[in-house]
Design a protein around this motif. Structure first.
Motif, PDB file in Angstrom:
ATOM      1  N   UNK A 128       0.838  -1.205   0.000  1.00  0.00           N
ATOM      2  CA  UNK A 128       0.000   0.000   0.000  1.00  0.00           C
ATOM      3  C   UNK A 128       0.871   1.253   0.000  1.00  0.00           C
ATOM      4  N   UNK A 129       0.356   2.314  -0.648  1.00  0.00           N
ATOM      5  CA  UNK A 129       1.000   3.625  -0.582  1.00  0.00           C
ATOM      6  C   UNK A 129       0.045   4.550   0.157  1.00  0.00           C
ATOM      7  N   UNK A 130       0.518   5.098   1.242  1.00  0.00           N
ATOM      8  CA  UNK A 130      -0.269   6.094   1.971  1.00  0.00           C
ATOM      9  C   UNK A 130       0.412   7.439   1.735  1.00  0.00           C
ATOM     10  N   UNK A 131      -0.239   8.291   0.966  1.00  0.00           N
ATOM     11  CA  UNK A 131       0.413   9.511   0.465  1.00  0.00           C
ATOM     12  C   UNK A 131      -0.310  10.769   0.927  1.00  0.00           C
ATOM     13  N   UNK A 132       0.424  11.746   1.395  1.00  0.00           N
ATOM     14  CA  UNK A 132      -0.121  13.085   1.638  1.00  0.00           C
ATOM     15  C   UNK A 132       0.752  14.093   0.894  1.00  0.00           C
ATOM     16  N   UNK A 133       0.118  14.921   0.098  1.00  0.00           N
ATOM     17  CA  UNK A 133       0.871  15.907  -0.674  1.00  0.00           C
ATOM     18  C   UNK A 133      -0.059  16.590  -1.667  1.00  0.00           C
ATOM     19  N   UNK A 134       0.510  17.120  -2.730  1.00  0.00           N
ATOM     20  CA  UNK A 134      -0.290  17.891  -3.689  1.00  0.00           C
ATOM     21  C   UNK A 134      -1.111  16.971  -4.597  1.00  0.00           C
ATOM     22  N   UNK A 135      -2.137  17.549  -5.185  1.00  0.00           N
ATOM     23  CA  UNK A 135      -2.994  16.782  -6.094  1.00  0.00           C
ATOM     24  C   UNK A 135      -2.202  16.318  -7.314  1.00  0.00           C
ATOM     25  N   UNK A 136      -1.325  17.181  -7.821  1.00  0.00           N
ATOM     26  CA  UNK A 136      -0.541  16.805  -9.010  1.00  0.00           C
ATOM     27  C   UNK A 136       0.305  15.571  -8.719  1.00  0.00           C
ATOM     28  N   UNK A 137       0.986  15.556  -7.564  1.00  0.00           N
ATOM     29  CA  UNK A 137       1.816  14.389  -7.232  1.00  0.00           C
ATOM     30  C   UNK A 137       0.929  13.182  -6.931  1.00  0.00           C
ATOM     31  N   UNK A 138      -0.194  13.414  -6.287  1.00  0.00           N
ATOM     32  CA  UNK A 138      -1.122  12.313  -5.968  1.00  0.00           C
ATOM     33  C   UNK A 138      -1.543  11.553  -7.216  1.00  0.00           C
ATOM     34  N   UNK A 139      -1.745  12.285  -8.306  1.00  0.00           N
ATOM     35  CA  UNK A 139      -2.133  11.620  -9.560  1.00  0.00           C
ATOM     36  C   UNK A 139      -0.999  10.723 -10.074  1.00  0.00           C
ATOM     37  N   UNK A 140       0.247  11.203  -9.891  1.00  0.00           N
ATOM     38  CA  UNK A 140       1.395  10.382 -10.311  1.00  0.00           C
ATOM     39  C   UNK A 140       1.507   9.140  -9.438  1.00  0.00           C
ATOM     40  N   UNK A 141       1.238   9.308  -8.160  1.00  0.00           N
ATOM     41  CA  UNK A 141       1.293   8.170  -7.228  1.00  0.00           C
ATOM     42  C   UNK A 141       0.257   7.123  -7.638  1.00  0.00           C
ATOM     43  N   UNK A 142      -0.933   7.597  -7.962  1.00  0.00           N
ATOM     44  CA  UNK A 142      -2.015   6.668  -8.331  1.00  0.00           C
ATOM     45  C   UNK A 142      -1.671   5.914  -9.616  1.00  0.00           C
ATOM     46  N   UNK A 143      -1.120   6.651 -10.560  1.00  0.00           N
ATOM     47  CA  UNK A 143      -0.754   6.023 -11.833  1.00  0.00           C
ATOM     48  C   UNK A 143       0.310   4.946 -11.608  1.00  0.00           C
ATOM     49  N   UNK A 144       1.304   5.278 -10.804  1.00  0.00           N
ATOM     50  CA  UNK A 144       2.386   4.331 -10.556  1.00  0.00           C
ATOM     51  C   UNK A 144       1.889   3.115  -9.764  1.00  0.00           C
ATOM     52  N   UNK A 145       1.033   3.375  -8.771  1.00  0.00           N
ATOM     53  CA  UNK A 145       0.521   2.281  -7.936  1.00  0.00           C
ATOM     54  C   UNK A 145      -0.406   1.368  -8.726  1.00  0.00           C
TER      55      UNK A 145
END
Ligand code: NAD
Length: 475
Positions: free
Chosen positions: A217-234
């Motif tokens: 699991x990835x638990x991420x807090x940060x900007x929306x732009x980075x969050x989208x990259x996290x989701x794509x990678x995950x």
């Protein structure tokens, strides 16, 4: 460079140093004052392997034993609060009181969450069968946190994840790694090796983590732009994700408020931590009957408070935490000026190389101006007039974000009605910024996916396992 602390990472219960380093800057003077590790892919592999090995034992330990160790970890943080807070001010910029508040709240968070449980649910208990729903830990969790609340936002992840039986590899922001590295070192003697690894690195480490096959699991807090990259990678191997992202929170102030009673609260709800708060008020909708009165009071507070180095006595608001964010806020300010908007500014900024921005209120800008539509994440607040509550709610909801919001009113039942109509994950009435371990917190629309805190937040660090158990006769 001067500091007496060895800023090593914590991997498998050991101090781990790196060949390359990242300079950590004090935002109050722009100077590098310490060096933090810059982890390689091999360091990340080492951390993930150690956390995976630790998971096998940690998940087997009784819930109460994990809870007791988490509680102890909280106590260790609180016992070291004073020195951590001094370091916090140096790396994050926040004045001393607020720094100490966050360090203590982090320890308290671990202690409070340690009392939570996730009992087995019974979905059916009939004559033929009993259906039980168990919550099992996921495995190794990657935690990625930002620089605005570098400890408390980490506690939102560490506490529930470890309590539920997961192990964790946590990466602080490269702008604010030091307190978290120090906490990792302090907890080496408390948590078993590999249960909580703290690693640190530059821009490439986050993407390496989200792509790593060893995380469940990835638990991420940060900007929306980075969050989208996290989701794509995950998405590549369907890792579980929780995303706590940006916001452009609206507060609505009704005409019945007592302006003298609410002005300070509204001011700090927008500007505390120099407005670098995901749930700070970022658009302030004020009824036309009280607009001028509130504007003048907020402006007076802005002029009276001390802006400066957080290490100096009496400082209320510190600098912007890093240069990139400072440049973004200045660009927004320049855009507002160039568009001919009226800016009401507070106390002058101190001289020197610190990343200081004066507290700025923008007087009734158009709804489509950048300062209204973008998340500033800095002390520039648009104040917007309304005379019809339906119109105010529509404007408040007209955002790609949906993190939180606030309503200020004497008539609380009217405020509750408005709260139900706001498209956000949280609404405060006559307060804002409060987050509790017992209350779920999460964003709608592009402010995030999933929740942290509360029972729902704890459950997000588990997978349900449903077991159908036949009763003796049926078998
Ligand atoms: P950011 O997205 O730039 O960075 C957050 C973290 O992600 C940092 O640790 C960074 O090193 C890491 N990172 C950067 N690129 C990455 C990538 N491609 N893959 C994985 N990790 C990566 O955000 P920031 O500037 O540090 O923080 C400010 C933002 O965070 C604001 O938008 C704010 O609203 C938001 N925020 C949200 C919450 C919330 O709970 N919803 C809380 C605090 C801050």
């Amino acid at each position: 460079m001067s500091d007496d602390f060895d800023y090593a990472m914590t991997i498998d219960g050991q101090a781990v140093t790196t060949e390359c380093h990242i300079g950590v800057i004090n935002p109050a003077n722009g100077e590098v004052f310490a060096q933090a590790p810059d982890a390689t892919a091999a360091d990340l592999d080492h951390a993930v392997l150690s956390a995976a090995a630790a998971f096998k034992l940690w998940k087997q330990r009784p819930w109460a034993e994990r809870a007791a160790l988490l509680f102890q970890a909280g106590e260790v943080i609180i016992a070291n609060a004073e020195s951590l807070a001094r370091l916090f001010t140096r790396e994050q910029g926040r004045p001393a009181d607020g720094a100490l508040q966050e360090v203590k709240a982090t320890g308290e968070w671990l202690k409070t969450v340690s009392a939570m449980t996730l009992p087995v649910e019974v979905a059916q208990d009939g004559p033929k069968q009993r259906i039980e729903v168990h919550h099992e830990p996921l495995g190794v969790v990657a935690a990625i946190v930002p620089w605005n609340f570098p400890l408390l936002l980490a506690a939102f992840k560490i506490a529930p994840a470890l309590l539920a039986g997961n192990t964790m590899v946590l990466k602080p922001s490269p702008y604010t790694p030091l307190c978290m590295l120090k906490i990792g070192a302090l907890l080496r003697g408390v948590l078993p090796p590999g249960v909580l690894d703290i690693i640190c690195g530059g821009d490439s480490l986050g993407p390496m983590m989200t792509a790593h096959k060893g995380f469940a699991k990835i638990s991420f807090t940060g900007s929306t732009a980075t969050g989208k990259r996290v989701m794509e990678s995950a998405s590549k191997d369907l890792k579980r994700i929780t995303l706590e992202l940006g916001g452009n929170d609206a507060a609505i102030v009704l005409p019945d408020v007592d302006l003298d009673a609410v002005a300070q609260k509204i001011f700090f709800g927008a500007f505390w931590n120099s407005a670098q708060i995901c749930v700070a008020t970022k658009r302030l909708y004020v009824h036309t009957d009280i607009y001028d009165g509130l504007r003048d009071r907020l402006h007076a507070i802005a002029k009276a408070i001390k802006l400066g180095d957080g290490a100096e006595q009496g400082t209320v608001l510190g600098p912007i935490q890093n240069e990139a964010q400072y440049r973004r806020v200045l660009a927004l300010m320049e855009d507002a000026k160039a568009s001919g908007l009226t800016l009401l500014q507070g106390a002058p900024i101190p001289e020197g190389r610190g990343y200081f921005v004066p507290v700025t209120i923008v007087d009734n800008p158009p709804e489509d101006s950048r300062v209204v539509t973008e998340e500033a994440f800095g002390p520039i607040l648009p104040m917007l007039r309304f005379d019809n509550i339906d119109d105010a709610i529509e404007r408040a909801n007209n955002s790609e974000y949906g993190l939180a919001g606030a309503v200020w009113a004497k008539d609380v039942s009217k405020a509750v009605d408005i709260a139900h109509r706001l498209d956000t994950g949280t609404v405060w009435i006559n307060q804002n910024l409060t987050l509790l371990a017992s209350a779920p917190f999460g964003g709608r629309k592009q402010s995030g996916i999933g929740v942290e805190n509360g029972q729902a937040g704890l459950a997000e660090f588990t997978q349900t396992k449903t077991i159908y158990i036949p009763k003796a006769k049926a078998a």
